[in-house]
Design an enzyme around this catalytic site. Structure first.
Site: not given
Length: 473
Positions: A53, A60, A62, A355
Site C-alpha cells: 500500500t 498526501i 494530512h 491512507s
C-alpha cells in the site's frame, strides 16, 4: 546491521521482530532502533521496503481535520503530521504545503461544509475556513463550472511516499536493525526457550525460522490473517482498491491545491492533486475486493475517474496520461485504526491502517513502542539517531542536474540517462550503492524516478537496465 534477501536467516533470538516493511513497519523499526541494546528485525515478504500500500497511495500529508474526533486515528494523524513535517525537512523528503479545497458541487454538499469546519475544530485544526464561489474560482481558475463553494484547509501538503518509507528503513538499518526481504511469514506460534522461562514467538518463513521475544504485526493487507494465526479475531481486512491516473507534467499549471470532494463513508472520494514529482493525480476509486493481489487497473475504473475528472477540472482530460496504477488499502469493518497490545503474548497488532498511515506513521511507531514497554519490553532511554539525508526526488527543490557545483565535483551527475525525469548516472550509481539497494528496476524507479516519465522507459529502459545489472554485479 544487515540487509538480506536470500539464504539462511541468522540463528538468533530477536528482542523485537516487526512483520511488514511498509511505511508503518519501517517507522516502528526506526523508532525501536533509538532504544539502544535491542536486537531488532524487520521482515518483508517482498523484495523491497514499501512494496504494498505504501507505494501506491495519493501521497498526501494530512492534517487530520476530517478524522473521527476522539478516535485513535485522529490523535495519531494529528501528532504524526507534525512529526513527519519536521522529519521530512531534516531528511530531505520533498514536501509542498499546497493546501486543500473541499469543493461543494450541489446544495447538499454546500450545507455539509460548516459541519466539516466544526469537525476540524474538534480535531484541533483551526485554520480551515469557508470560501464562496468567487474566491474559490480565483484560487482555482480552471475548476469546472457549477462549484458553489469550498472549505479551504491550508495545512494539507503533498509528499514523496517512496522516500519517506526508504528514509525510515535506511535509518533503522544504519542503527542496527536487521532487514530480511523476500521473507514471507507462513506460520506463527509461541515458542518456549530452554534458557529462559519467558515465552517467545517462532515464525516459520519462506527462508527459514525466526525467533523473537516480542512480535509486532504491521503486515498491512495481511495483518488480519496473522492476527488470527495468533488466536485473535478483532478485525477482517477487506482490500479496497484505488485506481489512479497520472497526468503529464504539462498539466501541473492547471491545479494549485489538492481538490477534494466532500467525503463519504468509503473515503475521501475522487480527488485531483499535484504531486511533488510535477505530475497531477486523478483518483482514487474505492472498490471493495476479496483478492489481496488485485492491483490491476480496469476499463470501468478508469472511465469512472475520467468522468469525475471532467467535472472537477475539465481541461485536465485534454492532457497526456503518463501512467495509471492501483493500490489496495487495508480497510476493515471498523472506522478506526486497530492497534491492540496483547501483553500475555508479548504481541502488538497494527491493523486497519488506511491512507492516513503515511501521515501518522511516526506517531503510530511511538504509540506501538509505548505499548511494547507496557507489555514488559525493557527499553533504554531513547537516543538520537544519526540523521539521514535522502536524494531529492521533488521538482520544487534542486535536482542534481540543476546543481553546477555537484556536477563539477562529480560529472556523473551531469550525464542524464532518463531524460523525461532528468535522472543522472550519478543518481543511479548512488541508489545501487545505498544502504538498502534496489533488487529490481521497480525499486530503482522509486529511488531515482528513472523510467517514471512520459515515455515510461521506452527511450531509457535499455540504458537503465544496463546500469542496474552492471551495478548489481
Amino acid at each position: 546491521m544487515t540487509v538480506t534477501s536470500s539464504g539462511a536467516l541468522p540463528d538468533v533470538t530477536y528482542d523485537v521482530l516487526v512483520v511488514g516493511a511498509g511505511v508503518v513497519g519501517c517507522a516502528i523499526a526506526r523508532e525501536l532502533a533509538g532504544h539502544r541494546g535491542l536486537r531488532i528485525a524487520l521482515v518483508e515478504a517482498q523484495d523491497d521496503v514499501g512494496q504494498g500500500t505504501s507505494k501506491a497511495n495519493t501521497a498526501i500529508l494530512h492534517t487530520g481535520f476530517d478524522a473521527v474526533p476522539g478516535s485513535l486515528e485522529a490523535r495519531l494523524v494529528r501528532e504524526g503530521s507534525k512529526r513527519l513535517t519536521g522529519y521530512a525537512a531534516e531528511a530531505g523528503i520533498p514536501v509542498e504545503p499546497v493546501g486543500a479545497l473541499l469543493v461543494a458541487w450541489d446544495e447538499e454538499q454546500l450545507a455539509a461544509l460548516p459541519e466539516l469546519a466544526a469537525k476540524a475544530e474538534r480535531n484541533d485544526y483551526r485554520e480551515a475556513r469557508l470560501l464562496g464561489p468567487d474566491e474559490l474560482r480565483a484560487r482555482e481558475p480552471h475548476l469546472g463550472p457549477g462549484a458553489l463553494g469550498a472549505l479551504h484547509v491550508p495545512g494539507e501538503s503533498i509528499i514523496c511516499p517512496w522516500t519517506t518509507t526508504l528514509a525510515y528503513a535506511t535509518q533503522a538499518v544504519r542503527n542496527g536493525v536487521d532487514l530480511h526481504l523476500n521473507c514471507q511469514v507462513e506460520r506463527a506460534g509461541r515458542a518456549g526457550r530452554a534458557e529462559s522461562a519467558e515465552p517467545g514467538h517462532s515464525l516459520r518463513t519462506s527462508r527459514g525460522t525466526l525467533r523473537t521475544r516480542y512480535l509486532v504485526n504491521a503486515a498491512g493487507l495481511y495483518a488480519g490473517a496473522l492476527d488470527r494465526r495468533l488466536g485473535h479475531d478483532a478485525f477482517t481486512v477487506t482490500p479496497r482498491r484505488g485506481q489512479l491516473i497520472v497526468f503529464d507534467k504539462f498539466a501541473r499549471e492547471l491545479v494549485r491545491h489538492i481538490l477534494l470532494p466532500v467525503p463519504t463513508a468509503l473515503g475521501k472520494g475522487v480527488l485531483v492533486a499535484p504531486t511533488v514529482y510535477g505530475n497531477v493525480l486523478l483518483g482514487p476509486t474505492a472498490e471493495e475486493l476479496e483478492d489481496k493481489a488485485a492491483t490491476e487497473s480496469t476499463e470501468e475504473g478508469l472511465a469512472l475517474l475520467r468522468d469525475k475528472g471532467r467535472r472537477i477540472l475539465p481541461a485536465l482530460l485534454d492532457e497526456e496520461i503518463t501512467a495509471v496504477y492501483a493500490g489496495l488499502r487495508a480497510a476493515t469493518e471498523h472506522d478506526d485504526y486497530q492497534i491492540h497490545a496483547h501483553p500475555e503474548q508479548s504481541y502488538v497488532t497494527v491493523g486497519g491502517i488506511r491512507s492516513t498511515g503515511l501521515t501518522a506513521s511516526m506517531a503510530i511507531a511511538a504509540h506501538v513502542t509505548r505499548l511494547l514497554a507496557e507489555s514488559g519490553l525493557d527499553l533504554s532511554e531513547p537516543a538520537d539517531l544519526d540523521p539521514v539525508r535522502m536524494p531529492n526526488l521533488g521538482e520544487a527543490f534542486p535536482r542534481p542536474y540543476q546543481r553546477p557545483e555537484l556536477i563539477a565535483a562529480d560529472p556523473e551527475y551531469g550525464k542524464l540517462v532518463c531524460h523525461c525525469e532528468r535522472v543522472s548516472r550519478g543518481e543511479i550509481r548512488d541508489a545501487l550503492a545505498s544502504t538498502i539497494p534496489p533488487l529490481g528496476l521497480a525499486g530503482l524507479r522509486r529511488r531515482t524516478r528513472a523510467r517514471s516519465g512520459r515515455c515510461q522507459g521506452f527511450a531509457c529502459g535499455a540504458a537503465v537496465r544496463e546500469l542496474f545489472e552492471r551495478g548489481r554485479t
